[in-house]
Every structure is written in C-alpha cells, then in structure tokens.
Scaffold this active site. Structure first.
Site, PDB file in Angstrom:
ATOM      1  N   TYR A  91     106.402 -19.056  -8.280  1.00 50.26           N
ATOM      2  CA  TYR A  91     105.074 -18.681  -8.775  1.00 50.26           C
ATOM      3  C   TYR A  91     105.046 -17.524  -9.775  1.00 50.26           C
ATOM      4  CZ  TYR A  91     105.625 -15.429  -4.850  1.00 50.26           C
ATOM      5  OH  TYR A  91     106.110 -14.492  -3.988  1.00 50.26           O
ATOM      6  N   ARG A  98     105.234  -5.273  -7.016  1.00 50.67           N
ATOM      7  CA  ARG A  98     106.203  -5.737  -6.021  1.00 50.67           C
ATOM      8  C   ARG A  98     107.388  -6.313  -6.786  1.00 50.67           C
ATOM      9  NH1 ARG A  98     104.505 -10.972  -3.170  1.00 50.67           N
ATOM     10  NH2 ARG A  98     106.248 -11.808  -4.369  1.00 50.67           N
ATOM     11  N   HIS A 122     108.149 -11.707  -1.865  1.00 46.01           N
ATOM     12  CA  HIS A 122     107.312 -11.194  -0.779  1.00 46.01           C
ATOM     13  C   HIS A 122     108.190 -10.748   0.392  1.00 46.01           C
ATOM     14  CE1 HIS A 122     104.285 -10.778   2.290  1.00 46.01           C
ATOM     15  NE2 HIS A 122     104.977 -11.596   3.041  1.00 46.01           N
TER      16      HIS A 122
HETATM   17  C1  TPP Z   1      96.176 -12.324   9.856  1.00 42.21           C
HETATM   18  C2  TPP Z   1      97.350 -12.747   9.039  1.00 42.21           C
HETATM   19  N1  TPP Z   1      97.268 -13.823   8.249  1.00 42.21           N
HETATM   20  C3  TPP Z   1      98.330 -14.219   7.532  1.00 42.21           C
HETATM   21  C4  TPP Z   1      99.510 -13.548   7.590  1.00 42.21           C
HETATM   22  C5  TPP Z   1     100.722 -14.036   6.816  1.00 42.21           C
HETATM   23  N2  TPP Z   1     101.025 -13.101   5.721  1.00 42.21           N
HETATM   24  C6  TPP Z   1     101.968 -12.154   5.878  1.00 42.21           C
HETATM   25  S1  TPP Z   1     102.037 -11.122   4.571  1.00 42.21           S
HETATM   26  C7  TPP Z   1     100.814 -11.944   3.758  1.00 42.21           C
HETATM   27  C8  TPP Z   1     100.351 -11.451   2.425  1.00 42.21           C
HETATM   28  C9  TPP Z   1      99.906 -10.032   2.462  1.00 42.21           C
HETATM   29  O1  TPP Z   1      99.534  -9.598   1.206  1.00 42.21           O
HETATM   30  P1  TPP Z   1      99.005  -8.126   0.937  1.00 42.21           P
HETATM   31  O2  TPP Z   1      98.038  -7.719   1.993  1.00 42.21           O
HETATM   32  O3  TPP Z   1      98.522  -8.083  -0.456  1.00 42.21           O
HETATM   33  O4  TPP Z   1     100.277  -7.196   1.124  1.00 42.21           O
HETATM   34  P2  TPP Z   1     101.688  -7.279   0.374  1.00 42.21           P
HETATM   35  O5  TPP Z   1     102.546  -8.187   1.200  1.00 42.21           O
HETATM   36  O6  TPP Z   1     101.456  -7.800  -1.009  1.00 42.21           O
HETATM   37  O7  TPP Z   1     102.234  -5.907   0.366  1.00 42.21           O
HETATM   38  C10 TPP Z   1     100.372 -13.033   4.521  1.00 42.21           C
HETATM   39  C11 TPP Z   1      99.350 -13.993   4.089  1.00 42.21           C
HETATM   40  C12 TPP Z   1      99.568 -12.433   8.440  1.00 42.21           C
HETATM   41  N3  TPP Z   1     100.700 -11.712   8.575  1.00 42.21           N
HETATM   42  N4  TPP Z   1      98.495 -12.043   9.143  1.00 42.21           N
END
Ligand code: TPP
Lengths: 365, 323
Positions: free
Chosen positions: A282, A269, A273
């Site tokens: 971080y 990435r 985020h």
């Molecule tokens: C059920 C839920 N919990 C928390 C969140 C908040 N949140 C949004 S993105 C994220 C991280 C997602 O990480 P990952 O699945 O590794 O995907 P990436 O964003 O790295 O592509 C979080 C915790 C959410 N959208 N849905």
C-alpha cells in the site's frame, strides 16, 4: 504563532517547529535546556532507533514473535518522557511507545525481557511483545485493544484532581485510535472535568494501511480539541525540541489546574506497521525515501553538531556502547529459565478461585 | 486446492459478483486485502464503494453495517480479530440482534460480521480469544464457526444470503494449515445448523468445532493407532446447532468427549453437555466430559498449552472409556 516561550497558541495551522532541517534554532525564544539534557535527548533517540533495529533482528531470528517498529516516532516519544516528572506523573502509552518508556528510564533488561516473553519479564510474560509496563515508573500496563487505555488515563487524572496530588497523566495513541468511541468518551470526560491529562496523538497518517483521510474528514486531529473544550496543538513530530516545549507547557498547565490539552505530533512511520505487515502492498519505496529525508534523528544531530555538542566520534562511541549493552542483556536473557507453565493460572484474581485451582491441579497432573 | 483464508476471499468475490448489494467493509480490507488477506483482490475488482476501508472503530463498522443492511445493502463486515469485537459489541447486541424483534418483524438486518478467532498464534489475550459464548447468548444472532475450506465456502454463502445477522467466526490458526478441493459451484451452500460427521466410529463420539477440530482430529488418529474407533463430529454452526445429530450419535455410542478451546465455564460445550444429560441420560455409559481452555485470560507464554491439545483430549477419552 509563538508569542514567547511557554506560550504557544492553540489551533495553529502550520505545525510548530523550533529547529530547521539544517539543525538551526528558529524559535523567537532561547532554548533553555542544558547541554547535557539536549545530548541525552539525542542519545535516547539514537538508542531507541537501534533498539528498533535490534527488535527486528530478534524477530527475524525467531526470538520475538512480533514487532511494531517505532522508527520515525522517536522525537515525539523522547520529548514526552522529558516533559513529565518521572516517577511522579503517570503514563498511559500504546504499543509503539518503547522509545518513550526507555527514555522514562525503563531498564533495558525489562524492555528486552518483555518483548522476548522471558521469565524475567516483570509482567510474567503475559503479553505479546510491544506492551510496556512499569509499576515503579507509573507506566500503565499496555493493552492491544486500540484506545482502550484512554478512558483509564482520564480516570487516573480525575483521581489526581480529586485527591489534589499535583500529578499529571500523559497518554499517547495513534491517529487511528482517535476513531474509536473510547477516545471520544474519554477526552470528552476529561474536558468536562478539567482533568490534568495531556493527550498525545502520534499521527503517522496511517493505521496499518488505512490513510488518514479515511480516518476522519477533519483536516487534523488537534482541532478536535476545540469541541472538547481544551486547547489543541499541531506540532512537527520530527522536531524533538518542538515536541518537548509544547508538551512541557501542556503538562505544566495541567499541573497548574488549567485542565487538559491535546497535542498532535505529526510523525512518520518508517517501518511496516508490524512484523506481520507488508507495507509494499500500500505504499511506494519513493514515498518512504522522501519521509526518511525528514528523519528526526538527523535534525537533532545537526542541531547538536552546530552547537559543538556532538561529533562523528561521539556517535560511534555511543552506538558501540549501547549495542554492547543490548548484547549483554540478550545474553543474560538467553540464560533465563523457561516461563513456568503454572504461571498461566496466577493473577486472574487476587486469590485463586477454587475452580481455577482445580483446573491447575488437573492440568499439572 | 485452496486454504480457508483464500476461500473467504474467493467466496466473497463470488457473492459480490452474484449480488451487487453485497459490500465488504472493515479495517484494512481495501488495498491491503485485510491483514490476513481474507479480502485480497476485492478492492481491485469491485472498487472503493463496495470494498470499504473504514475508520478504526468497530462500533462504526458494526453499527453502520446495521444501517446499510436496513437500507438494502448486504454488508459483510470484517472485525480484524474477534478480540476487537468488544468496542462494537453494543451495536451487535443492542442493535443488530434485537432489530427484528423490537420492530415486530418490520425491520431486519441481513448482515455478516466475520472475525478470525482462536489461539495458538502467539497473540496473547487480545489476539487469541474465542468469544462465541457471548454471541450464542445473545438471542437474535446466528453463529457459525467452520473448520475447513469447503465449509467456509458453503457457510459463508448461506450466511450472506440469510435474512438475519450472522456472526461468522474463522479459525485463524487453520487459515493456511489445511488445503482442500472446494466445490466450484457458485451456489454451493451449507445449511446453518447442520453438523458434519467427519469420521464414523464405534467406541465413542468426539465433538468439536472451529480451530479445535484440528486437535480433535489428531486425537482421533492417535486413538485409531490404539484400536479405539472414535466418531468425530464437527458442529460447524453454533446457533442454531444440530442437536438432533448430536443426540442421535451420542445415544448410539453412549460416550462423548466435547472439545472447544474457549474458557471452561459456560463454554458452548456446556450447553451441548446439558442437552445430552437432559435428553438422553438413559443412553449414556459415562458422563459427557468437556475438554476446553482454562478459566483464565488467554496466556502468551503458554500459548499452546492453553489449548485443549491431543494429550488432554486423550486423557478425557480414557476416563470416559474406563468409567
Ligand atoms: C480495538 C482494536 N481494533 C483493531 C485493532 C487492530 N489494529 C492494531 S494496530 C491498528 C492500527 C492502529 O493505527 P494507529 O492508531 O494510527 O496507530 P499506529 O499503529 O499507526 O501507530 C489496528 C487496526 C486493535 N488492536 N484494536
């Protein structure tokens, strides 16, 4: 690791990679993709990258409320779009997948209308930016709730199996998503059913700020497939052709009735985020610099250049063309009318229930 | 002077200092300090055993908090957005809420589940909801929803020190909107179930809580300009809630408007309204009116319009006054 084409061995320890950093084909089988398709793949990766940059600008100028950049994920996303039968197979992507839906053929005007919350959005500006949706292209409408789209993806695949439609589902998600119960419930069901579904984990080793080793004690995601009774493949997610060949094999195996599989594409990435995040808290600049050396666009571009299929001139021409397209779309959207207030009350049910009608009437005066 | 979100971080630090059983857990609460910075600085101060970045699983977060609490810790779990409590809802409803009851009072889970809630942040239906009705409708859970920095401090402390599971909702659109002086006392607490009269008045009562307090206060200001004197009550706590204060103040003026941004049907204010009608009907000069969100998922494009804003509150006030 690779016996011959279309025959990758699962549970591999080193990620499958077919082109080297220098852009050389390193696989023991010949690349059988046509020049045009190879070029298209790269063009789509480049367009996706530029789209990301444009999104960030739009966000900074207040025209988008939010962006989750996909830079660094392009190879996996564009490969997925080429591995499926567009218009036949179904996609259940997540919020970082606009590279994928663009490569599937989602019109740019639809994408930009969605992310800017325009009246021209096919989903009536109901969602935050970064939620793709296309009924025509069988792209299941996005949901912010992580992993909540994976059980429906499996349900669609079971329906395809029961109804013998010859279709396949491809669903994608991040590494963080694999910690949710929904992921496990869904992949377990798919395994038990032998459903025609490919699970694509775009593993960038971060869930916002949380490191991969806090997400799981397992060495990777692909090996989890074993316990669910399906093959799991570890793929270099910065290598578009490796992603393509592995996903394509999984998709065709699913179509042939051989059941589901899990593909872990190891991506990076490059951005924060999202526009709401500050990743300097971080991770270090040096870390990022290092990642960017493995840019999936550079690798594919070198590959094409080595084959005499791409040049600096092509690059500049294509960039100019796509940026022009973006601008024209942004201009069109600027002229669109505001989203009507009354749209707030529609589509809760097939027919508006009386109490909502009352609330609507009262609100609009 | 400090904001609500700063107050959350500082209060957690004080409580962790006071009681080493208090631990903080959730997604990104560690080095990142939480996506809203509600746990900023805690990781550096207390380390990874007391400030735990969890896997991305609300079921794991809430369920593990129950286990930690049973075993002797005092977990404060963060759910990144109230909208994401649902993957952990089973743990909250089936485990946390019923633990004391089903064990005949031999087990209990002193834990807090914090969550930013509410709309007005261009978050669409998955970043704007107010699910308090689900919690209030689950016997065994206490539910708190402050609207000011001082109440955040006092109520969070009380919640952490409580022997039962407390759902602590935080009005995210007010996280940085208000700054005030907060009492320094590390033992400053606010009891659960006590409303706060924010402003006394003579013509009618406005009752609200959480994020909607901002719009309610604005409406009261507008009314003052029109020489209408509104009394403003902030419930602060929804389970238990301060029925006594509400009934007494509403009986005094006979007119009340109830403001809360969650959907209309079974909005928490429906309960307040029912109690008012059942218990002090004779004192009423007009039916209590609710001003709420609509019975639709939270929209994106109409983010502000969905909220019960000052104009909608004023319309209801007019109806109540003219009744
Ligand atoms: C059920 C839920 N919990 C928390 C969140 C908040 N949140 C949004 S993105 C994220 C991280 C997602 O990480 P990952 O699945 O590794 O995907 P990436 O964003 O790295 O592509 C979080 C915790 C959410 N959208 N849905």
């Amino acid at each position: 690791m690779i016996a011959d084409k279309q025959n990758f061995s699962p549970f591999n320890e080193e990620p499958i990679s077919l082109i080297s950093q220098a852009g050389e084909w390193t696989a023991p089988f010949a690349c059988d993709l046509k020049d045009e398709q190879l070029k298209t793949m790269y063009q789509q990766m480049l367009a996706a990258r530029l789209m990301d940059e444009r999104f960030i600008k739009l966000q900074r100028s207040g025209k988008m409320s939010f962006v989750a950049p996909h830079s660094g994920h392009e190879a996996a996303q564009i490969a997925a779009a080429h591995a499926v039968r567009v218009g036949t197979d179904w996609l259940f992507p997540y919020y970082r997948d606009y590279g994928m839906t663009y490569a599937l053929g989602e019109p740019l005007i639809e994408i930009f209308a969605q992310v800017t919350g325009s009246r021209l959005d096919t989903a009536k500006a109901r969602q935050m930016p970064m939620h793709p949706s296309s009924k025509e292209l069988n792209i299941f409408t996005g949901a912010s709730a992580i992993a909540s789209h994976i059980p429906p993806a499996v349900g669609a695949a079971i329906s395809m199996k029961i109804r013998e439609t010859g279709q396949v589902v491809l669903t994608s998600f991040g590494d963080g998503a694999t910690s949710e119960g929904d992921f496990h419930a869904a992949i377990n069901y798919a395994g038990a059913q032998g459903a025609p579904v490919v699970f694509l984990c775009e593993n960038n080793r971060l869930a916002i700020s949380v490191d991969f080793n806090k997400q799981t004690g397992a060495e990777n995601i692909a090996i989890k497939a074993k316990a669910y009774g399906m093959p799991g493949y570890l793929v270099d997610g910065m290598d578009v052709l490796a992603c393509y060949y592995v996903l394509q094999e999984c998709v065709e195996n699913a179509r042939a009735g051989l059941g589901p599989s899990l593909v872990e594409a190891q991506v990076q990435r490059f951005g924060a985020h999202s526009s709401a995040d500050d990743d300097s808290i971080y991770r270090s600049k040096e870390e990022l610099e290092q990642m960017r050396q493995r840019d999936p666009l550079l690798r594919m571009r070198r590959f094409l250049e080595n084959q005499g299929l791409w040049s600096e001139r092509d690059e500049n021409l294509f960039k100019k063309e796509i940026l022009g397209e973006f601008q024209a779309i942004i201009d069109t959207l600027a002229e669109a009318e505001k989203v009507p207030l009354e749209w707030m009350f529609d589509d809760v049910y097939a027919e508006m229930l009386p109490h909502i009608a009352e609330q609507k009437k009262d609100f609009l005066g | 002077m400090q904001t609500i979100v700063q107050t959350v971080a500082r209060t957690l630090a004080e409580e962790m200092q006071r009681d080493e059983r208090v631990v903080v857990m959730g997604e990104d609460v560690g080095k990142r300090g939480g996506v809203f910075l509600a746990t900023e600085g805690l990781f550096d101060k207390f380390g990874p055993d007391r400030v735990m970045d969890t896997p991305l699983s609300e079921a794991a977060i809430i369920g593990a908090a129950v286990g930690m609490a049973v075993h002797g810790l005092r977990p404060v779990a963060e759910i990144q957005f109230a909208d994401y409590v649902f993957p952990g809802f089973d743990q909250l409803v089936s485990q946390a809420a019923k633990l004391r009851y089903r064990s005949g009072g031999t087990f209990n889970a002193p834990m807090v589940v914090r969550m930013p809630a509410g709309g007005g942040v261009k978050g669409g239906h998955h970043h704007s909801q107010n699910p308090e009705t689900h919690f209030v409708h689950t016997p065994g859970l206490k539910v708190v929803y402050p609207s000011t920095p001082s109440d955040t401090k006092g109520l969070l402390k009380t919640a952490i020190r409580d022997e039962d599971p407390v759902v602590f909702m935080e009005p995210k659109r007010l996280y940085r909107a208000i700054k005030e002086e907060v009492p320094d006392d590390p033992d400053f607490t606010v009891p659960l179930g006590k409303a706060k009269i924010r402003q006394t008045g003579d013509d009618l009562v406005l009752i609200s809580y959480g994020g909607s307090m901002a719009e309610t206060a604005k409406a009261a200001e507008e009314l003052a300009k029109q020489q209408i004197s509104a009394e403003v009550i902030d419930l602060r706590s929804l389970m238990p809630w301060d029925k006594e204060t509400v009934l007494e103040r509403v009986a005094r003026l006979g007119r009340v408007v109830l403001v809360s941004e969650s959907p209309y049907t079974l909005n928490f204010m429906s309960e307040v309204s029912a109690c008012i009608c059942e218990e002090i009907l004779d004192s009423l000069l007009a039916p209590p009116l609710r001003v709420t969100g609509f019975d639709t998922p939270y929209p994106y494009a109409q983010d502000r319009e969905y909220l019960p804003g000052p104009n909608r509150i004023l319309r209801a006030v007019q109806k109540v006054l003219e009744y």
